[in-house]
Design a protein around this motif. Structure first.
Motif, PDB file in Angstrom:
ATOM      1  N   SER A  24       0.841  -1.191   0.000  1.00 42.45           N
ATOM      2  CA  SER A  24       0.000   0.000   0.000  1.00 42.45           C
ATOM      3  C   SER A  24       0.873   1.236   0.000  1.00 42.45           C
ATOM      4  O   SER A  24       2.072   1.175   0.296  1.00 42.45           O
ATOM      5  N   VAL A  25       0.267   2.353  -0.330  1.00 40.75           N
ATOM      6  CA  VAL A  25       0.962   3.633  -0.316  1.00 40.75           C
ATOM      7  C   VAL A  25      -0.035   4.704   0.132  1.00 40.75           C
ATOM      8  O   VAL A  25      -1.204   4.670  -0.232  1.00 40.75           O
ATOM      9  N   MET A  26       0.454   5.614   0.965  1.00 37.58           N
ATOM     10  CA  MET A  26      -0.375   6.722   1.431  1.00 37.58           C
ATOM     11  C   MET A  26      -0.208   7.896   0.470  1.00 37.58           C
ATOM     12  O   MET A  26       0.912   8.245   0.092  1.00 37.58           O
ATOM     13  N   VAL A  27      -1.326   8.487   0.075  1.00 33.46           N
ATOM     14  CA  VAL A  27      -1.318   9.560  -0.920  1.00 33.46           C
ATOM     15  C   VAL A  27      -2.019  10.779  -0.346  1.00 33.46           C
ATOM     16  O   VAL A  27      -3.100  10.655   0.251  1.00 33.46           O
ATOM     17  N   TRP A  28      -1.398  11.942  -0.513  1.00 33.95           N
ATOM     18  CA  TRP A  28      -2.037  13.202  -0.147  1.00 33.95           C
ATOM     19  C   TRP A  28      -2.561  13.870  -1.410  1.00 33.95           C
ATOM     20  O   TRP A  28      -1.903  13.846  -2.467  1.00 33.95           O
ATOM     21  N   GLY A  29      -3.739  14.463  -1.292  1.00 36.83           N
ATOM     22  CA  GLY A  29      -4.313  15.163  -2.429  1.00 36.83           C
ATOM     23  C   GLY A  29      -5.190  16.300  -1.961  1.00 36.83           C
ATOM     24  O   GLY A  29      -5.577  16.381  -0.782  1.00 36.83           O
ATOM     25  N   ALA A  30      -5.531  17.195  -2.871  1.00 39.75           N
ATOM     26  CA  ALA A  30      -6.407  18.331  -2.556  1.00 39.75           C
ATOM     27  C   ALA A  30      -7.240  18.652  -3.782  1.00 39.75           C
ATOM     28  O   ALA A  30      -6.831  18.384  -4.925  1.00 39.75           O
ATOM     29  N   MET A  31      -8.412  19.233  -3.553  1.00 45.91           N
ATOM     30  CA  MET A  31      -9.303  19.586  -4.650  1.00 45.91           C
ATOM     31  C   MET A  31     -10.088  20.833  -4.278  1.00 45.91           C
ATOM     32  O   MET A  31     -10.254  21.167  -3.106  1.00 45.91           O
ATOM     33  N   SER A  32     -10.553  21.526  -5.286  1.00 38.66           N
ATOM     34  CA  SER A  32     -11.396  22.704  -5.097  1.00 38.66           C
ATOM     35  C   SER A  32     -12.248  22.878  -6.340  1.00 38.66           C
ATOM     36  O   SER A  32     -12.154  22.088  -7.300  1.00 38.66           O
TER      37      SER A  32
END
Length: 270
Positions: free
Chosen positions: A172-180
């Motif tokens: 597994s891998v942890m992913v950071w993301g953002a949206m607007s």
């Protein structure tokens, strides 16, 4: 409690029909038949009898299995098969489904969510468009029970081509993301445990460049949950030093974050 019991208590036919969850005409026919002393031939009409106690119990505890529900019919005055029990529940509008999973909330957290909702209910679309929603999500090779269904014939349950592989500790891998409303930020793959220092490094190399691209010189509000790295004093100091306002967020509220829907779409496509 049956229709006869409710009738002896002086209840009206309309009230009895509502309590028994059946039509008023069925109640009227049953009462008139009993008054004239005529017995009904054939099987008992479960719809006319109306099982009140199991229905109320099921409304209070919807996690009972069919065996427990079926056993409650005998004390209520009805002897029916499991098939009749199941059909009766369907007639009452009940269906047995896999329950949805939702985060457990205590009373204090519920009150904070309610207060947050009241505070934000008058926000306009223009105000929400200034919010950059962020979150981390774990992507696994194996998704547990949330896999695709398989078309197979009788006897092919153990056929290798019909099996779905599983491992105890999937990669597994942890992913950071953002949206607007203006778009999405580039994904950041976190290769270590997320602490305040790692989180601030994500801001420097991913969040700030994305904010400049999406908002330019316009103001924006950053959203994050209350994870330890997010609520650390060092993280709060970083936001103050950079003049970035942070949206107040209630605890244990992933369902309020629209980015969760985006994570679901990405994982489903994978």
């Amino acid at each position: 409690m049956t229709t006869d019991t409710l009738h002896k208590e002086g209840k009206t036919q309309k009230v009895i029909a509502k309590e028994a969850d059946c039509s008023q005409s069925s109640v009227s026919k049953h009462i008139n038949r009993e008054a004239k002393g005529r017995k009904r031939c054939g099987r008992k009409n479960v719809q006319a009898i109306g099982i009140i106690a199991p229905w109320r119990e099921l409304k209070q505890n919807p996690f009972k299995n069919m065996e427990e529900i079926h056993k409650e019919w005998t004390p209520a005055g009805v002897s029916a098969s499991r098939t009749t029990t199941h059909r009766r529940l369907q007639d009452m509008g009940f269906s047995c489904r896999i329950p949805c999973v939702k985060t457990l909330l205590n009373n204090r957290q519920r009150q904070k969510r309610l207060a947050w909702t009241k505070d934000k209910k008058d926000w306009t679309a223009a105000e929400w468009s200034k919010v950059m929603f962020s979150d981390e999500s774990k992507f696994c090779i194996s998704f547990g029970n949330q896999g695709p269904r398989v078309w197979r014939k009788r006897g092919e349950a153990q056929n290798p081509r019909c099996l779905r592989s599983s491992v105890k500790f999937p990669q597994s891998v942890m992913v950071w993301g953002a949206m607007s409303s203006a778009g999405v930020a580039p994904l950041c793959f976190l290769r270590s445990k997320v602490n305040a220092a790692v989180y601030q490094d994500v801001f420097e190399h991913f969040m700030l460049p994305a904010a400049d691209q999406l908002y330019g010189d316009s103001d924006f509000i950053f959203q994050q949950d209350l994870a330890p790295a997010h609520s650390a004093k060092a993280t709060s100091t970083w936001f103050k030093d950079h003049g970035i306002p942070v949206l107040n967020w209630p605890a244990n509220s992933p369902d309020l974050n629209p980015i969760e829907n985006l994570w679901c779409i990405v994982k489903r496509k994978m």
